[in-house]
Design an enzyme around this catalytic site. Structure first.
Site, PDB file in Angstrom:
ATOM      1  N   GLU A   1      18.252  13.112 -14.756  1.00 37.69           N
ATOM      2  CA  GLU A   1      18.968  13.111 -13.470  1.00 37.69           C
ATOM      3  C   GLU A   1      18.558  11.964 -12.561  1.00 37.69           C
ATOM      4  OE1 GLU A   1      18.706  17.032 -11.721  1.00 37.69           O
ATOM      5  OE2 GLU A   1      20.339  17.736 -12.990  1.00 37.69           O
TER       6      GLU A   1
ATOM      7  N   GLU B   1      22.908  20.850 -19.134  1.00 39.88           N
ATOM      8  CA  GLU B   1      22.178  21.931 -18.476  1.00 39.88           C
ATOM      9  C   GLU B   1      23.140  22.819 -17.714  1.00 39.88           C
ATOM     10  OE1 GLU B   1      19.102  20.822 -15.717  1.00 39.88           O
ATOM     11  OE2 GLU B   1      18.414  19.173 -16.963  1.00 39.88           O
TER      12      GLU B   1
HETATM   13  C1  GLA Z   1      18.001  19.900 -12.804  1.00 44.73           C
HETATM   14  C2  GLA Z   1      16.928  19.250 -13.666  1.00 44.73           C
HETATM   15  C3  GLA Z   1      16.045  20.223 -14.354  1.00 44.73           C
HETATM   16  C4  GLA Z   1      15.740  21.399 -13.467  1.00 44.73           C
HETATM   17  C5  GLA Z   1      17.030  22.050 -13.026  1.00 44.73           C
HETATM   18  C6  GLA Z   1      16.821  23.276 -12.177  1.00 44.73           C
HETATM   19  O1  GLA Z   1      19.214  19.970 -13.357  1.00 44.73           O
HETATM   20  O2  GLA Z   1      17.435  18.317 -14.571  1.00 44.73           O
HETATM   21  O3  GLA Z   1      14.857  19.532 -14.697  1.00 44.73           O
HETATM   22  O4  GLA Z   1      15.038  20.963 -12.368  1.00 44.73           O
HETATM   23  O5  GLA Z   1      17.718  21.121 -12.238  1.00 44.73           O
HETATM   24  O6  GLA Z   1      18.018  23.686 -11.597  1.00 44.73           O
END
Ligand code: GLA
Ligand code: ZN
Length: 670
Positions: free
Chosen positions: A151, A308
């Site tokens: 991210e 995710e």
């Molecule tokens: C993001 C991150 C993860 C985690 C999630 C929690 O998407 O990529 O590492 O922190 O959020 O919601």
């Protein structure tokens, strides 16, 4: 999508952080994950400090054990490079890795996604780590993707970044005179005589808040520069792993409509797009759908990875509601319906300490399989196993394109005026929402995308007209296309300098209008207009415009501009160009989009209510219709052709009314 010979079904799994737990738990994890039908694990997302305990020491022992264990147990791996949080020793020894925040504050060690993208130390050691990982694990044939960093985002305003910004500007503008012209620095006596006088635009200089700037030109350029700087870090790692494992596709996980990074440009540097979907419980499902379509759109419609989502709760929203029974499954299929070829989660096992200990996981703090979340995850895993890979790689075919452009987004919201309530994503969503509810497939494109093959192009709030885009629209419409744009369009060029001579300047001829003034309505104020015999509110902004060759389809009903056009249509060549001079309610967009986009819907569908989400993915072996009931009521639909429902293996006849229980999903092969 992750194209790999070992992928024969939708990969199911996600982030697994065994390094946070003692090794005696690992074997139990393997048992539980297999029980949940999980087959892919994203490893090594945040382990830099463990992998490089000091400047010249590397230690891969633990990761070796994890990689071996996971392979022995038959899991595929999405291998991350761990560079999204630098080690504490690096921050202490090389403060150039530390970012300077928007408010001028120099960070200390802490948090994550915290490295300065122009730090020589960060660039050197992140790429080095990536190449060491590639060298070490290149022979693992179960690695199906590289996951660079995590991210990417934010911005830095340190002196290294400032220097790099000046060099970037020099390359772009050549001379300080050109720069002064592009930014209109004669305003407020900001004329520069030397490149070194330029400073980063933040709270210490041109901004009065993050999104409001006194000089749009410099702020826009800084956004572009920062998005590119961060992408350069990504590319250094990309090159490092690609040179060792040229056959393993590379991605980094994006975040949907994440404003600071121009994802359309990023996508060009990624082998496949992946993104993290965390809707708020009260987000309309059409907003999530639009994000999926946007993530598919940035890579020219290719399938993407859902990298995710939470199996149950997030920990970072103000109110972290549970996903109700069935919702995790429904939202997983929603991603697939819009082009995802994976269903993945954050995370496999719940942390015991720090800020994500209350974030959902497949394996909860209880530590066993007797939980609602585990049962739902295992059931979905089993279902995905049965579904196999019949629609992997299938594409969405749309006759309607909706334009979303990151630079335009920045420019619209950097503007002082016309209304604080004017939010680009919201305006695009008004149109998307209607198209989704009319079951009309949409591609989200930008100003560089080809317009070939589309019948309709909709470009809400196209404030910035980039060089040459107007002639592409002119060409599209003259050859028979339908084009629609709205208020606050055609105002400025790429450096936010106004086109004089009447808005929407470069599109005046194709739209056949000119806009003289715009009225931003204060909260509680509405005007109105009548379309197709129905009265609708005119909200947010009312443009006061004059028709040149266009005809007014409706007019304002009140105020001093009663009788002036609120919606116009211009015939241009063999096509039509529409201008919606104001914003309205959902019903208006449903009516307008159904008129303009006639014949653009899914032809396998005879009839369905608006609240039933329906998409189509197609490839050589057939077409797959996804039917998603987001509501709490049973809904029904009718097919125009016969099909087979794949989850229940039942035949559906043409013309037969089919019921969908609340929160349920159907996947029909036509
Ligand atoms: C993001 C991150 C993860 C985690 C999630 C929690 O998407 O990529 O590492 O922190 O959020 O919601
Ligand atoms: Zn910096």
């Amino acid at each position: 999508m992750i194209e790999s010979p070992v992928i024969t079904k939708i990969p199911y799994g996600g982030d697994y952080n065994p390094e946070q737990f003692t090794e005696d738990i690992w074997a139990e994890d393997m048992r539980l994950l297999k029980l949940a039908h999980i087959d892919i694990l994203t490893l090594n997302v945040f382990s830099w400090a463990a992998l490089q305990p000091s400047e010249d020491e590397y230690d891969f022992d633990k990761l070796d054990r994890i990689m071996a264990l996971v392979k022995e147990n038959g899991f595929k791996v999405c291998l991350a490079t761990s560079t999204a949080a630098h080690p504490a020793w690096m921050a202490a020894r090389h403060p150039d890795v530390l970012r300077v925040e928007f408010n001028g504050m120099k960070r200390k060690f802490g948090g994550r996604h915290n490295s300065c993208p122009n730090s020589p130390t960060y660039r050197h050691y992140s790429a080095l780590l990536a190449s060491k990982l590639a060298e070490r694990y290149k022979d693992y044939d179960n690695i199906v993707a590289w996951h660079i960093s995590n991210e990417y985002g934010g911005a830095c305003y340190c002196e290294n970044c400032e220097r790099a910004f000046r060099a970037w500007l020099k390359k772009r503008y050549g001379t300080v005179e050109n720069l002064n012209k592009a930014w209109n620095t004669a305003f407020w006596g900001h004329t520069f005589y030397d490149w070194d006088e330029v400073v980063a635009p933040n709270l210490l200089s041109e901004h009065f808040e993050q999104d409001r700037t006194m000089f749009q030109g410099i702020s826009l350029d800084y956004n572009k520069f920062m998005s590119e700087s961060i992408n350069e870090c990504y590319r250094l790692e990309y090159d490092a792993v690609h040179s060792v494992t040229p056959d393993i596709p590379i991605t980094t996980n994006l975040m949907g409509f994440y404003k600071p990074l121009d994802y359309r440009k990023w996508a060009k540097t990624m082998d496949f797009v992946s993104w993290d979907n965390y809707p708020s419980p009260d987000d309309p499902y059409t907003l999530t759908a639009m994000k999926h379509d946007a993530m598919r759109g940035i890579k020219d419609g290719k399938p993407f990875a859902l990298m995710e989502q939470t199996p149950s709760v997030t920990n970072w929203l103000p109110y972290n509601s549970l996903k109700r029974p069935g919702v995790m499954r429904l939202w997983s299929y929603q991603a697939v319906a819009h082009g995802a070829d994976t269903v993945m989660f954050f995370q496999m096992r719940r942390s015991v300490g720090a800020c994500e200990k209350y974030h959902g996981a497949i394996i909860d703090h209880a530590g066993h399989e007797n939980t609602r979340i585990f049962r739902e995850a295992a059931a979905l895993g089993e279902e995905l196993e049965k579904l196999g890979g019949s629609f992997l790689g299938a594409r969405t075919r749309s006759k309607v394109a909706l334009l979303f452009d990151w630079e335009n987004w920045w420019a619209v919201e950097f503007s002082a005026g016309p209304s604080v309530e004017l939010k680009y994503v919201n305006e695009v969503h008004r149109y998307y929402n209607a198209l989704n509810k009319l079951h009309i497939p949409v591609d989200i494109i930008d100003t560089d995308s080809s317009l070939d093959g589309y019948e309709v192009v909709i470009a809400p709030v196209l404030y910035m007209i980039k060089d040459g885009f107007d002639s592409r629209i002119r060409n599209f419409v003259s050859k028979g296309g339908k084009f629609l744009t709205t208020f606050f369009s055609g105002y400025v060029n790429e450096t936010d300098l106004v086109f004089t001579g009447g808005y929407p300047a470069p599109l005046r001829d194709v739209l056949g209008i000119w806009v003289e003034e715009e009225d931003a309505l204060c909260p509680g104020f509405v005007n109105s207009f009548v379309y197709n015999g129905v009265k609708y509110p005119a909200k947010l902004i009312c443009d006061l415009l004059h028709c040149e060759s266009a005809e007014a389809l409706c007019v304002y009903e009140s105020d001093f501009y009663a009788g002036m056009p609120a919606l116009t249509r211009n015939r241009f060549g063999s096509g039509e160009a529409y201008y919606a001079a104001t914003a309205s309610d959902e019903d208006f967009y449903l009516s307008l989009m159904s008129d303009i986009c006639k014949g653009c819907g899914i032809d396998a569908l005879k009839d369905a209510p608006a609240e039933l989400e329906i998409t189509l993915r197609a490839k050589e072996n057939g077409s797959f219709l996804f039917v998603l009931n987001h509501s709490d009521n049973e809904l029904s639909f009718t097919l125009a052709r016969k099909g087979t429902e794949l989850l229940t293996d039942t035949e559906i006849k043409a013309g037969q009314e089919t019921k969908v229980p609340p929160k349920d999903v159907m996947i029909i092969r036509i």
